[in-house]
Scaffold this motif. Structure first.
Motif, PDB file in Angstrom:
ATOM      1  N   ALA A  84       0.830  -1.200   0.000  1.00  0.00           N
ATOM      2  CA  ALA A  84       0.000   0.000   0.000  1.00  0.00           C
ATOM      3  C   ALA A  84       0.866   1.250   0.000  1.00  0.00           C
ATOM      4  N   ARG A  85       0.217   2.344  -0.353  1.00  0.00           N
ATOM      5  CA  ARG A  85       0.839   3.662  -0.229  1.00  0.00           C
ATOM      6  C   ARG A  85       0.911   4.033   1.254  1.00  0.00           C
ATOM      7  N   VAL A  86       1.969   4.766   1.604  1.00  0.00           N
ATOM      8  CA  VAL A  86       2.101   5.283   2.968  1.00  0.00           C
ATOM      9  C   VAL A  86       2.626   6.710   2.915  1.00  0.00           C
ATOM     10  N   GLY A  87       2.336   7.446   3.945  1.00  0.00           N
ATOM     11  CA  GLY A  87       2.954   8.740   4.171  1.00  0.00           C
ATOM     12  C   GLY A  87       4.006   8.558   5.245  1.00  0.00           C
ATOM     13  N   VAL A  88       5.182   9.096   5.014  1.00  0.00           N
ATOM     14  CA  VAL A  88       6.266   9.015   5.993  1.00  0.00           C
ATOM     15  C   VAL A  88       6.403  10.390   6.640  1.00  0.00           C
ATOM     16  N   LEU A  89       6.049  10.462   7.902  1.00  0.00           N
ATOM     17  CA  LEU A  89       6.206  11.691   8.665  1.00  0.00           C
ATOM     18  C   LEU A  89       7.687  11.804   9.008  1.00  0.00           C
ATOM     19  N   ASN A  90       8.415  12.462   8.133  1.00  0.00           N
ATOM     20  CA  ASN A  90       9.865  12.516   8.265  1.00  0.00           C
ATOM     21  C   ASN A  90      10.292  13.516   9.332  1.00  0.00           C
ATOM     22  N   ASP A  91       9.563  14.610   9.479  1.00  0.00           N
ATOM     23  CA  ASP A  91       9.916  15.645  10.449  1.00  0.00           C
ATOM     24  C   ASP A  91       8.656  16.101  11.176  1.00  0.00           C
ATOM     25  N   LEU A  92       8.814  16.335  12.455  1.00  0.00           N
ATOM     26  CA  LEU A  92       7.763  16.965  13.259  1.00  0.00           C
ATOM     27  C   LEU A  92       8.477  17.849  14.267  1.00  0.00           C
ATOM     28  N   TYR A  93       8.156  19.137  14.227  1.00  0.00           N
ATOM     29  CA  TYR A  93       8.829  20.085  15.120  1.00  0.00           C
ATOM     30  C   TYR A  93       7.820  21.104  15.609  1.00  0.00           C
ATOM     31  N   GLU A 145       9.563   7.677  12.569  1.00  0.00           N
ATOM     32  CA  GLU A 145      10.521   7.202  13.561  1.00  0.00           C
ATOM     33  C   GLU A 145      10.997   8.390  14.375  1.00  0.00           C
ATOM     34  N   THR A 146      11.559   8.099  15.519  1.00  0.00           N
ATOM     35  CA  THR A 146      12.140   9.143  16.354  1.00  0.00           C
ATOM     36  C   THR A 146      13.380   8.583  17.026  1.00  0.00           C
ATOM     37  N   ALA A 147      14.169   9.454  17.548  1.00  0.00           N
ATOM     38  CA  ALA A 147      15.383   9.026  18.249  1.00  0.00           C
ATOM     39  C   ALA A 147      14.990   8.269  19.523  1.00  0.00           C
ATOM     40  N   PRO A 148      15.736   7.235  19.870  1.00  0.00           N
ATOM     41  CA  PRO A 148      15.390   6.443  21.060  1.00  0.00           C
ATOM     42  C   PRO A 148      15.384   7.247  22.349  1.00  0.00           C
ATOM     43  N   ASP A 149      16.133   8.352  22.391  1.00  0.00           N
ATOM     44  CA  ASP A 149      16.196   9.149  23.618  1.00  0.00           C
ATOM     45  C   ASP A 149      15.257  10.357  23.594  1.00  0.00           C
ATOM     46  N   ASN A 150      14.390  10.455  22.581  1.00  0.00           N
ATOM     47  CA  ASN A 150      13.460  11.584  22.500  1.00  0.00           C
ATOM     48  C   ASN A 150      12.176  11.223  23.258  1.00  0.00           C
ATOM     49  N   ALA A 151      12.275  11.277  24.574  1.00  0.00           N
ATOM     50  CA  ALA A 151      11.161  10.867  25.434  1.00  0.00           C
ATOM     51  C   ALA A 151       9.936  11.762  25.271  1.00  0.00           C
ATOM     52  N   THR A 152      10.146  13.042  25.037  1.00  0.00           N
ATOM     53  CA  THR A 152       9.016  13.964  24.862  1.00  0.00           C
ATOM     54  C   THR A 152       8.180  13.556  23.660  1.00  0.00           C
ATOM     55  N   ALA A 153       8.845  13.291  22.537  1.00  0.00           N
ATOM     56  CA  ALA A 153       8.117  12.868  21.335  1.00  0.00           C
ATOM     57  C   ALA A 153       7.426  11.533  21.566  1.00  0.00           C
ATOM     58  N   GLN A 154       8.096  10.624  22.237  1.00  0.00           N
ATOM     59  CA  GLN A 154       7.507   9.302  22.473  1.00  0.00           C
ATOM     60  C   GLN A 154       6.252   9.398  23.337  1.00  0.00           C
ATOM     61  N   ARG A 155       6.231  10.314  24.305  1.00  0.00           N
ATOM     62  CA  ARG A 155       5.015  10.503  25.110  1.00  0.00           C
ATOM     63  C   ARG A 155       3.864  10.978  24.224  1.00  0.00           C
ATOM     64  N   LEU A 156       4.155  11.888  23.305  1.00  0.00           N
ATOM     65  CA  LEU A 156       3.129  12.351  22.369  1.00  0.00           C
ATOM     66  C   LEU A 156       2.615  11.179  21.543  1.00  0.00           C
TER      67      LEU A 156
END
Length: 152
Positions: A80-89, A122-133
């Motif tokens: 299937a087609r996918v969108g890759v959320l490459n950046d979120l800031y 994806e996000t960095a393994p140490d980006n806890a703030t993003a992971q909570r979101l």
């Protein structure tokens, strides 16, 4: 209240410091010219991807408080087609305001509009703030590891 729109040429001056903030967070330093060229390439060819810009109430007159970049591709494992959320800031002063959630929701709607079955990121393994979101919106963690090779 937020307004989210697809980035156009008129948004590049407001987008630039957020792109730099994103790169600084991940301790990388592409040139401002290369970042602007990437944004312009997406403006010129939205079939490759789009950048979204979030502003406080006021539409284009509002203050830019976040951005997201979504690239369009296919995923064989989903066939299937996918969108890759490459950046979120989200700017530091706007974190926790719902801007990140709103950008993800807008990106998910764009996926639906294009017939993409998933929005992945994806996000960095140490980006806890993003992971909570991400955990808070019900996103599922993947079991995949990311590898990369320089092509230069």
């Amino acid at each position: 209240m937020l307004t989210i729109s697809v980035v156009g040429e008129q948004d590049l001056a407001e987008l630039a410091p957020m792109l730099r903030g994103y790169c600084d967070f991940y301790e990388v330093d592409p040139s401002d010219d290369k970042l602007a060229a990437m944004s312009r390439a997406l403006i010129e060819n939205p079939d490759e991807g789009v950048q979204l810009i979030a502003r406080t109430d006021g539409g284009t007159a509002g203050i830019a408080v976040g951005f997201a970049t979504i690239f369009w591709t296919w995923q064989t494992l989903y066939a299937a087609r996918v969108g890759v959320l490459n950046d979120l800031y989200v700017t530091p002063q706007s974190r926790g305001s719902g801007t990140g959630r709103a950008l993800i929701a807008h990106g998910l709607q764009l996926c639906r509009d294009r017939g993409a079955e998933k929005l992945v990121w994806e996000t960095a393994p140490d980006n806890a703030t993003a992971q909570r979101l991400y955990d808070g919106i019900g996103a599922e963690k993947s079991t995949w590891l990311t590898y990369e090779l320089d092509a230069r």
